[in-house]
Write a protein that holds these residues in place. Sequence first.
Motif, short mmCIF file in Angstrom:
data_model
loop_
_atom_site.label_atom_id
_atom_site.label_comp_id
_atom_site.label_asym_id
_atom_site.label_seq_id
_atom_site.Cartn_x
_atom_site.Cartn_y
_atom_site.Cartn_z
N UNK A 257 -1.49 17.03 16.37
CA UNK A 257 -0.14 16.32 17.20
C UNK A 257 0.31 15.43 17.27
N UNK A 258 0.40 15.38 15.24
CA UNK A 258 0.55 14.54 14.24
C UNK A 258 2.34 13.46 14.94
N UNK A 259 2.83 14.62 14.86
CA UNK A 259 4.61 14.30 15.05
C UNK A 259 4.18 13.71 16.48
N UNK A 260 3.27 12.96 17.24
CA UNK A 260 3.29 11.84 17.72
C UNK A 260 2.25 11.32 17.99
N UNK A 261 2.17 10.74 17.15
CA UNK A 261 0.92 9.85 16.76
C UNK A 261 -0.82 9.71 17.63
N UNK A 262 -0.42 11.11 18.06
CA UNK A 262 -1.77 11.69 18.57
C UNK A 262 -3.50 11.59 18.74
N UNK A 263 -3.53 11.30 16.55
CA UNK A 263 -5.07 11.84 16.21
C UNK A 263 -5.51 10.80 17.37
N UNK A 264 -6.99 10.98 17.37
CA UNK A 264 -8.27 10.38 17.87
C UNK A 264 -9.51 10.53 16.89
N UNK A 265 -10.42 10.19 18.01
CA UNK A 265 -11.45 9.41 17.59
C UNK A 265 -12.55 10.44 17.93
N UNK A 266 -13.67 10.77 17.52
CA UNK A 266 -14.05 11.86 18.03
C UNK A 266 -15.61 12.09 18.53
N UNK A 267 -16.16 10.10 19.65
CA UNK A 267 -16.57 9.36 19.68
C UNK A 267 -18.28 10.92 20.17
N UNK A 268 -19.67 10.76 19.75
CA UNK A 268 -20.72 11.68 20.53
C UNK A 268 -20.94 10.78 21.28
N UNK A 269 -21.29 11.91 22.08
CA UNK A 269 -22.26 11.42 23.81
C UNK A 269 -21.51 11.83 24.64
N UNK A 270 -21.95 12.22 26.19
CA UNK A 270 -21.73 12.56 27.07
C UNK A 270 -19.69 12.13 27.39
N UNK A 271 -19.31 13.38 27.40
CA UNK A 271 -17.98 12.97 28.44
C UNK A 271 -18.07 14.15 29.87
N UNK A 272 -16.86 14.12 30.02
CA UNK A 272 -16.89 15.00 31.41
C UNK A 272 -15.55 15.27 31.68
N UNK A 273 -14.45 16.42 32.15
CA UNK A 273 -13.09 16.77 32.70
C UNK A 273 -13.80 17.23 34.26
N UNK A 274 -12.78 17.57 34.27
CA UNK A 274 -12.84 18.29 35.92
C UNK A 274 -11.45 19.37 36.48
N UNK A 275 -12.05 19.76 37.33
CA UNK A 275 -10.13 20.91 38.79
C UNK A 275 -11.34 20.07 39.51
N UNK A 276 -9.87 20.02 40.32
CA UNK A 276 -10.41 20.08 41.69
C UNK A 276 -9.29 21.54 42.82
N UNK A 277 -9.84 22.42 42.99
CA UNK A 277 -9.39 23.51 43.47
C UNK A 277 -8.29 23.46 45.11
N UNK A 278 -7.07 23.52 44.45
CA UNK A 278 -6.44 24.09 45.52
C UNK A 278 -6.12 24.76 46.34
N UNK A 279 -5.93 26.38 45.71
CA UNK A 279 -6.16 27.33 47.08
C UNK A 279 -6.78 28.81 45.86
N UNK A 280 -7.48 28.84 46.84
CA UNK A 280 -8.22 30.17 46.59
C UNK A 280 -8.29 31.28 47.04
N UNK A 281 -7.83 32.40 46.78
CA UNK A 281 -7.54 34.42 47.47
C UNK A 281 -8.99 34.20 47.36
N UNK A 282 -9.85 34.57 47.12
CA UNK A 282 -11.48 34.87 46.69
C UNK A 282 -12.66 34.17 48.33
N UNK A 283 -13.33 34.23 48.70
CA UNK A 283 -14.87 34.24 49.48
C UNK A 283 -14.92 32.92 49.11
N UNK A 284 -15.53 32.01 48.73
CA UNK A 284 -16.93 31.04 48.34
C UNK A 284 -16.19 31.65 46.58
#
Length: 886
Positions: A257-284
């Motif tokens: 995303x160069x037009x948005x000056x989004x150049x980012x470093x690529x650091x080593x080591x642990x990293x996480x992201x995540x999601x929160x369940x809002x709705x499920x149409x299946x059990x479990x």
Amino acid sequence: MKSISIRPLWCAAVALVVAAAPAQTGAQSLEGTGTVPTGLLLRQLDGVKRVLMIAAHPDDEDTSLLTTLAREWGVQTAYLALTRGDGGQNLIGPELWEGLGVVRTGELVAARSLDGGEQYFTRAFDYGFSKTADEALSLWPREELLEDVVWVVRRFRPHVIVTVFTGTPSDGHGQHQAAGIIAREAFAAAGDPSRFPEQLALGLEAWQPAKLYQSSRSFFGRGGGPAPEALIVRTGDFDPLLGRSAFQLSMESRSQHRSQDMGAPQPAGPSITGVILEESRVPGGEAGFFAGVDTTLAGLTASLPGFAGQVTRSHLTEYRSAVQRARASFGLNPADIADELGEAIAHLEQARAASSEAGDTELRVALDDKLRTATAAFMAAAGISLEVRSEDDLVVPGQTVAVTAQLWNASPFELADVRVGLGVPAGWQVGPPVTDGVNVGGSVPPGALATWEYQLRLPEDAELSRLYFLREARDGARYRWPDQPELWGLPRDPEAVSATASFVPRGAGEELSPALGASTAWRYVGVNPARGQFDRTVLVVPGVSVMVSPAGLVWPARRAVSQTLSVAVRTEAEGGSRGELAVRAPAGWTVVPASRPFELPAAGTERTLIFEVTPSGTPTAGEHVFSVEARTSTGRVYTEGYALIDYDHIERAALFTQAEARATVVPVEVREGLRVGYIMGSGDDGPAAIAQLGVDVTLLSPDAVRAGTFDDFDTVVLGIRAYETREDLRAASEQLLDFARRGGVVVAQYNRAPLGSLPPYPLDVGRGSPRVADETAPVTLLDPAAPIFASPNRIGPADFEGWVQERGLYFASEWADEWVSLLELNDAGEPPRRGALLVGSVSDGVFVYTGLSFFRQWASNVPGAYRFFANLISLDAAQWRAYTGS
């Protein structure tokens, strides 16, 4: 609307063939042939998992999540951006609006090529920054926006939707809020056949995703803590196949995303992201990302009756066994697993045949996809590649061009029963191929390169490479899509020409698999003497291109002298082109000369012709259109031109414009004899706008800036984001202040980052600075008698009428007492903003900082913006000191 049958976008329309990826350069190729591509494809062969992420703009996506899912988990991922980012800013060039949308579309596609996802869009046009969802959903009709999102959901058929935004004011940008709202509505609507039933008539089916997740990216990151209810996804684990972590790869993706000056470093080591369940149409569904979703191929066969079901399940069991053996044997020589992959392909073919009468769309889609993926894995492992090269990168209607298909069999196997052909649009003529000895049904031995050269003739009425969403003018803040549903939502049109090949691989006299198929789009391959081989998209362009500069003219009402129109005429036609170029003047204007001959001796030649435009008397207020046409010696008439949007990190595209200039007559004055130096930043039309006011303006080079040679000017203007993008300016900021101290005027336009040592007194500007997004917001002159409002043009409320997109951005948030604030404005419901225009005395001179969006107004010829900017550059330092008593 015509009724046609549409299969999901990632299914082949006619023959089930794998799209052969072009060779890539760089330290590590993720596509093509070899160990890494084979290993990545092996990860995709087990199970059926599809995830669609939804947000508003390019760069909104959680790239680390997409990369982990696609590259490590083998999930089919896609990102749906409501817009193409058309209303943003551009760090790398002058493109705005539709042109910037083309750049950012290319950047998203480049990002997906790294993180492994697909890319889709709606018709929504990014009209600029918005602060409320209500505004966004008024400019983008809610039901029509929902229809577009549902269309993509039904085509991609995701098991999981991840919405980046919450749909609440906490999202900030009003378009972010709208994306969160519509994502949730689409989750419910896509599975309801009563919603948008016309889509079903076009061949889609209602599709209910199983789960809806909310991205919790804002809680994560390096050092951030997760929300208690979040499902954590590890993104920083080292991947031996990639040679780095998914997070590191995702940062390379984000850096596209160069037009948005989004150049980012690529650091080593642990990293996480995540999601929160809002709705499920299946059990479990709470237990894991795909918990509760049957992602197995066998699970799709549960409804198959009797013998057909038994046969299908048996072959899928054998398929899975073959895939597992391939994975177990996978190593440095991927060709060693060709037998297992060939066996997997054979079982998929038989499973597909056994279940063909069942009419189960999801099973058919899954089997087709796995067959394509297994075929791609076989070719990647064996080292079999298909390319098709055009001898010309810009072709014109009526041209005959040589196109060569080449099949490289780098495998240890024979390719038997080889058949190669070109796929072309209707009306294009393909001559018989000249081969290197491989006839239809022949064979290509191990290690050989087989070629087929075709003579391809384009018809005189061949369609130009006009992006499908730009074929018609926008409908307000929405693009118009053509009556070709197969294109809806795609980043751009598919390539016009492709090569297809089929063959049977044989080893030790035995067939290793059923016949395999591959296809690839044509490319132009050239050599740059300094940088080596490169490849480009092949574009169909007009035989003659006519580009007018400037396309927009502001004409001072009292100016009697002429202005210049430059018309660049270019040809890509074989043998060149010649003819007459004419400028048609509106009533009350003259053009000298009215026409000029042109002669372009060969393809790729260009000539610029100059015309002088003059009003016959006092020009009338308003807009006046000058149309331009080129008539060739053969009688063809051309009335448009094109510019190539061509950056090395994206696929190039042609942006077409009508050959015309629009002159807007404005009652505007400038100081007599004014001389202006301009330091360009990320790119704007400032120098042209100033020149049209009748001012002597000089664009300053880096050498001139570093030398501090400013004393030849009365005023020095800094283009948008100049301090961010110009190292020479940062180095010479003290010399620029010295110019002001000696009596000069400096006008600095907005920057997104702190201004460092540039301003003479403390001034806070940066990300999060105030802005006024409503272009109609009332503007109060805090002292109408101030010289900046009084001379040479009397500025009043009328000068703020007709502004486009926004009032301004990156206003100063805090400033020292030495600054004088002169404007007050704000968006509805927000406190007054006084940092849009600050003026400070600097010894004998003046320094001005403004966040007003003059750069957007210049492109639209907004009269009041020109009048106000004329006052800024005409500011007399002595008058200002007298006004302030300094």
